[in-house]
Motif scaffolding. Structure first.
Motif, PDB file in Angstrom:
ATOM      1  N   LEU A 285      18.906   4.549 -31.578  1.00  0.00           N
ATOM      2  CA  LEU A 285      18.602   3.114 -31.701  1.00  0.00           C
ATOM      3  C   LEU A 285      19.866   2.276 -31.599  1.00  0.00           C
ATOM      4  CD1 LEU A 285      15.938   3.238 -34.574  1.00  0.00           C
ATOM      5  CD2 LEU A 285      15.538   2.699 -32.161  1.00  0.00           C
ATOM      6  N   ARG A 286      20.955   2.740 -32.196  1.00  0.00           N
ATOM      7  CA  ARG A 286      22.214   2.000 -32.098  1.00  0.00           C
ATOM      8  C   ARG A 286      22.711   1.985 -30.638  1.00  0.00           C
ATOM      9  NH1 ARG A 286      24.343   0.613 -36.927  1.00  0.00           N
ATOM     10  NH2 ARG A 286      23.656   1.789 -38.784  1.00  0.00           N
ATOM     11  N   GLN A 287      22.512   3.071 -29.930  1.00  0.00           N
ATOM     12  CA  GLN A 287      22.919   3.111 -28.533  1.00  0.00           C
ATOM     13  C   GLN A 287      22.078   2.161 -27.690  1.00  0.00           C
ATOM     14  OE1 GLN A 287      25.619   4.900 -27.427  1.00  0.00           O
ATOM     15  NE2 GLN A 287      25.315   3.652 -25.560  1.00  0.00           N
ATOM     16  N   PHE A 288      20.773   2.110 -28.018  1.00  0.00           N
ATOM     17  CA  PHE A 288      19.907   1.163 -27.309  1.00  0.00           C
ATOM     18  C   PHE A 288      20.374  -0.265 -27.534  1.00  0.00           C
ATOM     19  CE2 PHE A 288      16.204   4.331 -27.863  1.00  0.00           C
ATOM     20  CZ  PHE A 288      16.673   5.059 -26.770  1.00  0.00           C
TER      21      PHE A 288
ATOM     22  N   PRO B 237      19.182  11.177 -38.519  1.00  0.00           N
ATOM     23  CA  PRO B 237      20.466  10.688 -37.998  1.00  0.00           C
ATOM     24  C   PRO B 237      20.466  10.565 -36.479  1.00  0.00           C
ATOM     25  CG  PRO B 237      20.811  12.362 -39.679  1.00  0.00           C
ATOM     26  CD  PRO B 237      19.354  12.353 -39.387  1.00  0.00           C
ATOM     27  N   GLU B 238      19.823  11.500 -35.802  1.00  0.00           N
ATOM     28  CA  GLU B 238      19.784  11.444 -34.345  1.00  0.00           C
ATOM     29  C   GLU B 238      19.025  10.218 -33.857  1.00  0.00           C
ATOM     30  OE1 GLU B 238      18.888  13.955 -36.184  1.00  0.00           O
ATOM     31  OE2 GLU B 238      20.418  15.491 -35.825  1.00  0.00           O
ATOM     32  N   GLY B 239      17.861   9.968 -34.513  1.00  0.00           N
ATOM     33  CA  GLY B 239      17.056   8.809 -34.121  1.00  0.00           C
ATOM     34  C   GLY B 239      17.801   7.500 -34.329  1.00  0.00           C
ATOM     35  N   ARG B 240      18.531   7.362 -35.449  1.00  0.00           N
ATOM     36  CA  ARG B 240      19.288   6.130 -35.705  1.00  0.00           C
ATOM     37  C   ARG B 240      20.430   5.972 -34.692  1.00  0.00           C
ATOM     38  NH1 ARG B 240      18.233   7.868 -40.964  1.00  0.00           N
ATOM     39  NH2 ARG B 240      20.301   8.812 -41.234  1.00  0.00           N
TER      40      ARG B 240
END
Length: 205
Positions: A13-16, A7-10
């Protein structure tokens, strides 16, 4: 590097994506530059990478939101299935636990009965062995009693007197009936001999 499997990684990516573009990317007619929000440095870097790499980057950036959504949905479905499986397993456990406990109690009772039965068999075998010993001893007593009665029968029979000379039956072979001048055969009452023997054999005397 952000791990899309967590969940943290996703979220990273959404923030990027939020920070890096406001609309979908697309290739210009030359196939080497990126339109919309790509900076000049990004467009130059992609163009330098070649048309194939540019197409891949544009497609990956545009598909990333949907891929992240699909991944999160699959994770939610997997979590839901796991919870359903756990609930089903718990329901089965709750349903069959009484039967398991009942079977366990039945097994313990059966083992106790078998133990008690083995103890009763052992007692029965010992009692049977003791009874056999008593029967052998009784048979010995009876045989001894019979020998005694046979002996008493001979004694009683031997005590029967001659009706002429009063000589005992046991001494009939040793002495004649009468005096030396008038020797005769002894006379013994057959019924008296039989009665004397019967009384001894029946234990009357």
């Amino acid at each position: 590097m952000s791990d899309p499997m967590t969940p943290e990684g996703r979220a990273d990516l959404r923030q990027f994506l939020a920070d890096g573009r406001n609309a979908e990317w697309s290739l210009c007619n030359d196939g080497r530059t990126v339109a919309e929000d790509a900076s000049e440095e990004m467009a130059k870097w992609i163009a330098d990478a070649g048309p194939c790499t540019a197409e891949l980057i544009v497609a990956a950036v545009n598909a990333l939101p949907a891929l992240l959504d699909a991944l999160e949905e699959a994770e939610k479905m997997a979590d839901t299935k796991s919870k359903v499986a756990d609930a089903f397993q718990q329901a089965l456990t709750d349903e069959y636990r009484p039967h398991v406990e009942q079977n366990k109690a039945y097994g313990m009772a059966l083992a106790l009965q078998e133990e008690q039965l083995a103890e009763l068999r052992d007692r029965a075998e010992k009692a049977e062995a003791a009874l056999e010993r008593q029967e052998r001893e009784l048979a010995g007593y009876r045989a001894e009693e019979q020998r005694v009665r046979e002996w008493n029968a001979l004694v009683n029979e031997g005590n029967v007197r001659c009706t002429w000379c009063d000589l005992r039956y046991a001494e009939r072979e040793e002495y004649p009936c009468g005096d030396e001048r008038d020797q005769n055969s002894h006379h013994y009452n057959a019924d008296e001999l039989a009665e004397a023997r019967r009384k001894a054999l029946d234990g009357d005397s």
